[in-house]
Design a protein around this motif. Structure first.
Motif, PDB file in Angstrom:
ATOM      1  N   ARG A  59       0.888  -1.261  -0.121  1.00 52.35           N
ATOM      2  CA  ARG A  59      -0.071   0.059  -0.080  1.00 52.35           C
ATOM      3  C   ARG A  59       0.896   1.323  -0.061  1.00 52.35           C
ATOM      4  O   ARG A  59       0.449   2.373  -0.588  1.00 52.35           O
ATOM      5  N   MET A  60       2.131   1.318   0.656  1.00 49.87           N
ATOM      6  CA  MET A  60       3.044   2.439   0.530  1.00 49.87           C
ATOM      7  C   MET A  60       3.294   2.912  -0.563  1.00 49.87           C
ATOM      8  O   MET A  60       3.700   3.972  -1.112  1.00 49.87           O
ATOM      9  N   GLY A  61       3.387   1.998  -1.711  1.00 49.27           N
ATOM     10  CA  GLY A  61       3.914   2.310  -3.120  1.00 49.27           C
ATOM     11  C   GLY A  61       2.929   2.953  -3.924  1.00 49.27           C
ATOM     12  O   GLY A  61       3.291   3.543  -4.800  1.00 49.27           O
ATOM     13  N   LEU A  62       1.564   3.150  -3.438  1.00 45.66           N
ATOM     14  CA  LEU A  62       0.449   3.857  -4.292  1.00 45.66           C
ATOM     15  C   LEU A  62       0.735   5.280  -4.220  1.00 45.66           C
ATOM     16  O   LEU A  62       1.372   5.775  -3.136  1.00 45.66           O
ATOM     17  N   ASN A  63       0.112   6.084  -4.921  1.00 46.59           N
ATOM     18  CA  ASN A  63       0.428   7.499  -5.046  1.00 46.59           C
ATOM     19  C   ASN A  63      -0.372   8.399  -3.834  1.00 46.59           C
ATOM     20  O   ASN A  63       0.131   9.539  -3.602  1.00 46.59           O
ATOM     21  N   ASP A  64      -1.374   7.633  -3.144  1.00 46.62           N
ATOM     22  CA  ASP A  64      -2.147   8.485  -2.224  1.00 46.62           C
ATOM     23  C   ASP A  64      -1.654   8.235  -0.987  1.00 46.62           C
ATOM     24  O   ASP A  64      -2.225   8.759   0.012  1.00 46.62           O
ATOM     25  N   TRP A  65      -0.376   7.713  -0.832  1.00 51.08           N
ATOM     26  CA  TRP A  65       0.038   7.460   0.550  1.00 51.08           C
ATOM     27  C   TRP A  65       1.017   8.795   0.844  1.00 51.08           C
ATOM     28  O   TRP A  65       1.706   9.221   0.241  1.00 51.08           O
ATOM     29  N   GLN A  66       0.648   9.131   2.192  1.00 54.46           N
ATOM     30  CA  GLN A  66       1.174  10.334   2.746  1.00 54.46           C
ATOM     31  C   GLN A  66       1.699   9.860   4.138  1.00 54.46           C
ATOM     32  O   GLN A  66       0.731   9.857   4.981  1.00 54.46           O
ATOM     33  N   PRO A  67       2.949  10.072   4.176  1.00 58.21           N
ATOM     34  CA  PRO A  67       3.752   9.769   5.530  1.00 58.21           C
ATOM     35  C   PRO A  67       2.974  10.603   6.635  1.00 58.21           C
ATOM     36  O   PRO A  67       2.785  11.761   6.411  1.00 58.21           O
ATOM     37  N   MET A  68       2.780   9.989   7.973  1.00 58.99           N
ATOM     38  CA  MET A  68       2.343  10.880   8.877  1.00 58.99           C
ATOM     39  C   MET A  68       3.250  11.154  10.067  1.00 58.99           C
ATOM     40  O   MET A  68       4.408  10.496   9.859  1.00 58.99           O
ATOM     41  N   SER A  69       3.193  12.509  10.723  1.00 55.16           N
ATOM     42  CA  SER A  69       4.180  12.622  11.712  1.00 55.16           C
ATOM     43  C   SER A  69       3.857  11.992  13.008  1.00 55.16           C
ATOM     44  O   SER A  69       2.645  12.005  13.507  1.00 55.16           O
ATOM     45  N   GLU A  70       4.776  11.249  13.767  1.00 60.27           N
ATOM     46  CA  GLU A  70       4.823  10.468  14.856  1.00 60.27           C
ATOM     47  C   GLU A  70       4.974  11.285  16.170  1.00 60.27           C
ATOM     48  O   GLU A  70       5.843  12.261  16.243  1.00 60.27           O
ATOM     49  N   PRO A  71       3.943  11.384  16.962  1.00 66.17           N
ATOM     50  CA  PRO A  71       4.288  12.497  18.317  1.00 66.17           C
ATOM     51  C   PRO A  71       5.226  11.935  18.864  1.00 66.17           C
ATOM     52  O   PRO A  71       5.499  10.781  19.123  1.00 66.17           O
ATOM     53  N   TRP A  72       5.773  12.700  19.963  1.00 70.37           N
ATOM     54  CA  TRP A  72       6.936  12.241  20.567  1.00 70.37           C
ATOM     55  C   TRP A  72       6.333  11.443  21.833  1.00 70.37           C
ATOM     56  O   TRP A  72       7.152  10.657  22.567  1.00 70.37           O
ATOM     57  N   GLN A  73       5.074  11.298  22.124  1.00 70.76           N
ATOM     58  CA  GLN A  73       4.631  10.510  23.119  1.00 70.76           C
ATOM     59  C   GLN A  73       4.914   8.811  22.967  1.00 70.76           C
ATOM     60  O   GLN A  73       4.846   8.114  23.727  1.00 70.76           O
ATOM     61  N   LEU A  74       5.371   8.898  21.405  1.00 69.79           N
ATOM     62  CA  LEU A  74       5.541   7.396  21.021  1.00 69.79           C
ATOM     63  C   LEU A  74       6.482   6.914  21.947  1.00 69.79           C
ATOM     64  O   LEU A  74       6.750   5.698  22.114  1.00 69.79           O
ATOM     65  N   GLY A  75       7.809   7.729  22.104  1.00 69.10           N
ATOM     66  CA  GLY A  75       9.052   7.447  22.871  1.00 69.10           C
ATOM     67  C   GLY A  75       8.526   7.026  24.103  1.00 69.10           C
ATOM     68  O   GLY A  75       9.246   6.255  24.674  1.00 69.10           O
ATOM     69  N   VAL A  76       7.802   7.728  24.746  1.00 70.75           N
ATOM     70  CA  VAL A  76       7.306   7.431  26.348  1.00 70.75           C
ATOM     71  C   VAL A  76       6.852   6.011  26.370  1.00 70.75           C
ATOM     72  O   VAL A  76       7.160   5.253  27.278  1.00 70.75           O
ATOM     73  N   SER A  77       5.966   5.778  25.492  1.00 71.91           N
ATOM     74  CA  SER A  77       5.362   4.191  25.626  1.00 71.91           C
ATOM     75  C   SER A  77       6.369   3.210  25.201  1.00 71.91           C
ATOM     76  O   SER A  77       6.398   2.135  25.830  1.00 71.91           O
ATOM     77  N   GLN A 128      -3.018  12.481  20.936  1.00 69.05           N
ATOM     78  CA  GLN A 128      -2.556  13.802  20.349  1.00 69.05           C
ATOM     79  C   GLN A 128      -2.599  13.749  18.725  1.00 69.05           C
ATOM     80  O   GLN A 128      -2.537  14.741  18.157  1.00 69.05           O
ATOM     81  N   LEU A 129      -2.836  12.345  18.149  1.00 70.31           N
ATOM     82  CA  LEU A 129      -2.843  12.389  16.694  1.00 70.31           C
ATOM     83  C   LEU A 129      -4.015  13.043  16.444  1.00 70.31           C
ATOM     84  O   LEU A 129      -4.330  13.492  15.470  1.00 70.31           O
ATOM     85  N   LEU A 130      -5.124  12.628  17.218  1.00 71.45           N
ATOM     86  CA  LEU A 130      -6.590  13.248  16.926  1.00 71.45           C
ATOM     87  C   LEU A 130      -6.551  14.628  16.988  1.00 71.45           C
ATOM     88  O   LEU A 130      -7.326  15.485  16.167  1.00 71.45           O
ATOM     89  N   ILE A 134      -5.070  14.162  12.778  1.00 74.12           N
ATOM     90  CA  ILE A 134      -4.394  13.065  12.098  1.00 74.12           C
ATOM     91  C   ILE A 134      -5.431  11.740  12.411  1.00 74.12           C
ATOM     92  O   ILE A 134      -5.279  11.133  13.383  1.00 74.12           O
ATOM     93  N   ARG A 135      -6.376  11.638  11.543  1.00 70.48           N
ATOM     94  CA  ARG A 135      -7.443  10.845  11.837  1.00 70.48           C
ATOM     95  C   ARG A 135      -7.287   9.638  10.866  1.00 70.48           C
ATOM     96  O   ARG A 135      -6.673   9.195   9.971  1.00 70.48           O
ATOM     97  N   VAL A 136      -8.097   8.572  11.338  1.00 67.72           N
ATOM     98  CA  VAL A 136      -8.045   7.189  10.744  1.00 67.72           C
ATOM     99  C   VAL A 136      -8.321   7.402   9.003  1.00 67.72           C
ATOM    100  O   VAL A 136      -7.556   6.759   8.239  1.00 67.72           O
ATOM    101  N   GLY A 137      -9.409   7.964   8.892  1.00 66.28           N
ATOM    102  CA  GLY A 137      -9.543   7.730   7.224  1.00 66.28           C
ATOM    103  C   GLY A 137      -9.080   8.964   6.388  1.00 66.28           C
ATOM    104  O   GLY A 137      -9.339   8.915   5.091  1.00 66.28           O
ATOM    105  N   HIS A 138      -8.213   9.692   6.690  1.00 66.00           N
ATOM    106  CA  HIS A 138      -7.491  10.824   6.158  1.00 66.00           C
ATOM    107  C   HIS A 138      -6.750  10.061   4.928  1.00 66.00           C
ATOM    108  O   HIS A 138      -6.593  10.697   3.860  1.00 66.00           O
ATOM    109  N   ASN A 139      -5.768   9.154   5.466  1.00 59.56           N
ATOM    110  CA  ASN A 139      -4.900   8.658   4.399  1.00 59.56           C
ATOM    111  C   ASN A 139      -4.556   7.184   4.684  1.00 59.56           C
ATOM    112  O   ASN A 139      -4.628   6.999   5.909  1.00 59.56           O
ATOM    113  N   PRO A 140      -3.929   6.407   4.001  1.00 54.38           N
ATOM    114  CA  PRO A 140      -3.929   4.937   4.451  1.00 54.38           C
ATOM    115  C   PRO A 140      -2.808   4.871   5.304  1.00 54.38           C
ATOM    116  O   PRO A 140      -2.755   3.832   6.187  1.00 54.38           O
TER     117      PRO A 140
END
Length: 206
Positions: A59-77, A128-130, A134-140
């Motif tokens: 799925r990452m190879g298709l044109n509509d793929w847009q990388p998302m920014s990861e919040p810093w809280q991911l490091g805490v978890s 934080q993503l919400l 940055i929601r589920v249906g916005h991009n793959p």
């Protein structure tokens, strides 16, 4: 030469008594099904995440793929999950040296608390993503992130149920025969950590 009387001869099949003298350890062969079950569970989970990884890469190879920014809280978890694995490993080592599993209750309680902290930190990440819209249906990419982290969280909660059972017996039942169960929980926790680190690397490929 007199033969020993079978009625008075020691029974070699009798399980070895525990150090407190009033409880017998379960023979190791009776623990084999539980160990095999954990290995089978980890194999199934590995295949499941492997299939999702293949779908992610395609799925990452298709044109509509847009990388998302990861919040810093991911490091805490991530830190909380690593610390929970360390606490459970130390608890397992202490239980192997001491004749009583209840003596390891503080480390076991710490492992449970850190794992709950990991789950709460993951909910914090989603919040934080919400907040950043940055929601589920916005991009793959968003959809896969929520899916994979949520799936990992479900397996963590399942492991917490098993670990909670061990903690309950160690605290309220004063059971000394739960060391094999504790070892299986530690094995599963290390496996969950490997899966999580793999997912973090996968997310960074984009």
């Amino acid at each position: 030469m007199m033969k020993p009387d079978p009625r008075t001869a020691p029974n070699r099949a009798t399980p070895t008594l525990s150090p407190d003298g009033d409880r017998a350890f379960t023979p190791p062969m009776q623990r084999a099904p539980a160990s095999a079950g954990v290995w089978l569970l980890m194999a199934v989970i590995t295949v499941l995440f492997f299939l999702f990884t293949v779908a992610y890469r395609i799925r990452m190879g298709l044109n509509d793929w847009q990388p998302m920014s990861e919040p810093w809280q991911l490091g805490v978890s991530t830190v909380l999950l690593v610390l929970s694995c360390v606490a459970l490993h130390l608890c397992c080592r202490k239980a192997a040296l001491l004749p009583s599993l209840p003596a390891c209750r503080p480390l076991l309680q710490l492992a449970v608390g850190l794992t709950l902290g990991f789950v709460l930190a993951q909910l914090w990440v989603w919040q934080q993503l919400l907040a950043m819209n940055i929601r589920v249906g916005h991009n793959p990419a968003n959809s896969f992130f929520y899916l994979l982290t949520g799936l990992h969280g479900v397996h963590v909660l399942g492991g917490l149920m098993a670990l909670g059972w061990v903690f309950y017996h160690a605290k309220y039942r004063h059971s000394d025969a739960l060391y094999p169960s504790l070892r299986l929980c530690a094995r599963y926790w290390h496996f969950l950590l490997l899966i999580w680190l793999f997912l973090l690397g996968l997310f960074r490929l984009t």
